[in-house]
Scaffold this motif. Structure first.
Motif, mmCIF file in Angstrom:
data_model
loop_
_atom_site.group_PDB
_atom_site.id
_atom_site.type_symbol
_atom_site.label_atom_id
_atom_site.label_comp_id
_atom_site.label_asym_id
_atom_site.label_seq_id
_atom_site.Cartn_x
_atom_site.Cartn_y
_atom_site.Cartn_z
ATOM 1 N N PHE A 158 0.934 -1.003 -0.324
ATOM 2 C CA PHE A 158 0.178 0.359 0.032
ATOM 3 C C PHE A 158 0.774 0.868 -0.336
ATOM 4 N N LEU A 159 1.998 1.302 0.526
ATOM 5 C CA LEU A 159 2.822 2.212 0.925
ATOM 6 C C LEU A 159 3.795 2.495 -0.588
ATOM 7 N N ALA A 160 3.886 0.971 -1.346
ATOM 8 C CA ALA A 160 4.277 1.665 -2.301
ATOM 9 C C ALA A 160 3.683 1.684 -3.929
ATOM 10 N N LEU A 161 1.967 2.107 -3.506
ATOM 11 C CA LEU A 161 1.110 2.525 -4.048
ATOM 12 C C LEU A 161 1.443 3.841 -4.523
ATOM 13 N N LEU A 162 1.729 4.754 -3.352
ATOM 14 C CA LEU A 162 1.708 5.893 -3.349
ATOM 15 C C LEU A 162 2.709 6.480 -3.493
ATOM 16 N N THR A 163 3.598 5.993 -2.968
ATOM 17 C CA THR A 163 5.428 6.269 -3.397
ATOM 18 C C THR A 163 5.821 6.041 -4.687
ATOM 19 N N GLY A 164 5.401 5.236 -5.648
ATOM 20 C CA GLY A 164 5.340 4.685 -7.132
ATOM 21 C C GLY A 164 4.214 5.918 -7.777
ATOM 22 N N THR A 165 3.014 6.561 -7.764
ATOM 23 C CA THR A 165 2.960 7.775 -7.881
ATOM 24 C C THR A 165 4.065 9.251 -7.841
ATOM 25 N N LEU A 166 4.349 9.070 -6.235
ATOM 26 C CA LEU A 166 4.573 10.495 -6.414
ATOM 27 C C LEU A 166 6.154 10.009 -7.011
ATOM 28 N N GLN A 167 6.986 8.648 -7.331
ATOM 29 C CA GLN A 167 7.876 9.412 -7.781
ATOM 30 C C GLN A 167 7.684 9.438 -9.418
ATOM 31 N N ALA A 168 6.088 9.379 -10.188
ATOM 32 C CA ALA A 168 5.776 9.699 -11.645
ATOM 33 C C ALA A 168 6.192 11.200 -11.600
ATOM 34 N N LEU A 169 5.482 11.379 -10.448
ATOM 35 C CA LEU A 169 4.727 12.783 -10.220
ATOM 36 C C LEU A 169 6.078 13.783 -9.778
ATOM 37 N N VAL A 170 6.755 13.027 -9.241
ATOM 38 C CA VAL A 170 8.222 13.975 -9.190
ATOM 39 C C VAL A 170 9.090 14.130 -10.819
ATOM 40 N N PHE A 171 9.700 13.253 -11.067
ATOM 41 C CA PHE A 171 10.159 12.878 -12.929
ATOM 42 C C PHE A 171 9.523 13.835 -13.784
ATOM 43 N N THR A 172 7.549 13.444 -13.629
ATOM 44 C CA THR A 172 7.294 14.843 -14.984
ATOM 45 C C THR A 172 7.715 15.903 -14.192
ATOM 46 N N VAL A 173 7.197 16.068 -12.902
ATOM 47 C CA VAL A 173 7.204 18.027 -12.379
ATOM 48 C C VAL A 173 8.662 18.613 -12.746
ATOM 49 N N LEU A 174 9.646 17.719 -12.581
ATOM 50 C CA LEU A 174 11.170 17.941 -12.960
ATOM 51 C C LEU A 174 11.981 18.254 -14.288
ATOM 52 N N SER A 175 11.063 17.216 -15.330
ATOM 53 C CA SER A 175 11.070 17.257 -16.610
ATOM 54 C C SER A 175 10.001 19.142 -16.928
ATOM 55 N N THR A 176 8.909 18.932 -16.345
ATOM 56 C CA THR A 176 8.643 20.393 -16.546
ATOM 57 C C THR A 176 8.932 21.408 -16.352
ATOM 58 N N ILE A 177 9.862 21.378 -15.830
ATOM 59 C CA ILE A 177 10.689 23.125 -15.072
ATOM 60 C C ILE A 177 12.107 23.116 -15.557
ATOM 61 N N TYR A 178 12.692 21.655 -15.935
ATOM 62 C CA TYR A 178 13.086 21.799 -17.206
ATOM 63 C C TYR A 178 12.706 22.159 -18.775
ATOM 64 N N LEU A 179 11.788 21.526 -19.096
ATOM 65 C CA LEU A 179 11.893 22.348 -20.550
ATOM 66 C C LEU A 179 10.828 23.931 -20.252
ATOM 67 N N LEU A 180 10.571 24.232 -18.754
ATOM 68 C CA LEU A 180 10.258 26.165 -18.721
ATOM 69 C C LEU A 180 11.412 26.136 -19.139
ATOM 70 N N LEU A 181 13.040 26.116 -18.560
ATOM 71 C CA LEU A 181 13.765 26.860 -18.404
ATOM 72 C C LEU A 181 14.056 27.543 -19.993
ATOM 73 N N MET A 182 13.511 26.133 -20.406
ATOM 74 C CA MET A 182 13.806 26.710 -21.594
ATOM 75 C C MET A 182 13.261 27.705 -22.431
ATOM 76 N N LEU A 183 12.094 27.882 -22.078
ATOM 77 C CA LEU A 183 10.890 28.957 -23.023
ATOM 78 C C LEU A 183 11.794 30.489 -22.111
ATOM 79 N N PRO A 184 11.287 31.009 -23.452
ATOM 80 C CA PRO A 184 11.592 32.211 -23.777
ATOM 81 C C PRO A 184 10.432 33.132 -22.496
ATOM 82 N N HIS A 185 11.856 33.770 -21.218
ATOM 83 C CA HIS A 185 10.332 34.554 -20.578
ATOM 84 C C HIS A 185 10.572 35.442 -20.489
ATOM 85 N N GLU A 186 11.789 36.537 -21.581
ATOM 86 C CA GLU A 186 12.300 37.965 -20.841
ATOM 87 C C GLU A 186 10.685 38.226 -21.628
#
Length: 198
Positions: A158-186
């Motif tokens: 049951f704990l693995a259900l939570l951690t498996g979901t969190l790890q997928a979310l962490v990977f996705t969030v970091l990937s989103t931030i990496y893409l955000l850093l590549m976008l033209p902000h100014e």
């Protein structure tokens, strides 16, 4: 529908309305793919594909190549190179370019390694924990020569259900931030100033 809508809202909250629609299909698919692979390890007889460094490194390389492509496409060649230099604007920033350029390049190269190792380490450790408690459960009833053991691994599943979901979310969030850093902000700031001026 709830999953897709939730992912769309979540990614839009990070990237903003202007860019989210372009990247939601990639990032949403990434989350669902990793999430399903993480949870596959909970099925008896199956092993989570993400407990293999080959799988996680392939995912990290995919995110890395895609983010570099987005950077080149959105910023242009010169803008991309300026981004790697740390986007210098004042004299001191230009003086530090010989130092900042290799640091930024190493930082970009470290992103797929950190993504893949983080996911691999957490899922592999989770699988090994389940294996250890399954073995312990079988050992406790070994004196009775039964073909099964105590389900000591059940709480950790049951704990693995939570951690498996969190790890997928962490990977996705970091990937989103990496893409955000590549976008033209100014450019957004200049557009906003132009609108205020009018």
């Amino acid at each position: 529908e709830m999953l897709v809508g939730g992912l769309n809202d979540f990614i839009t909250g990070i990237l903003g309305d202007k860019h989210a629609a372009r990247f939601v299909p990639f990032l949403g698919s990434l989350f669902i793919y990793i999430w399903v692979m993480n949870l596959a390890g909970l099925v008896p007889g199956l092993e989570a594909p993400t407990s293999s460094l080959n799988t996680t490194f392939a995912l990290g390389i995919t995110v890395f190549l895609y983010s570099q492509y987005v950077g080149l496409r959105m910023l242009g060649r010169i803008g991309y190179f300026v981004h790697l230099m740390g986007s210098p604007r004042v004299l001191m920033s230009w003086v530090l370019v010989p130092l900042m350029l290799p640091i930024h390049i190493l930082g970009e190269l470290a992103k797929p390694i950190s993504l893949s190792c983080r996911l691999f380490g957490n899922i592999f450790g989770e699988d090994m924990l389940l294996v250890a408690f399954v073995s312990l459960g079988i050992t406790t009833l070994s004196f009775a020569h039964l073909p099964f053991g105590l389900p000591l691994q059940l709480p950790f599943m049951f704990l693995a259900l939570l951690t498996g979901t969190l790890q997928a979310l962490v990977f996705t969030v970091l990937s989103t931030i990496y893409l955000l850093l590549m976008l033209p902000h100014e450019s957004h700031g200049h557009e906003g100033e132009a609108h205020h001026a009018h």
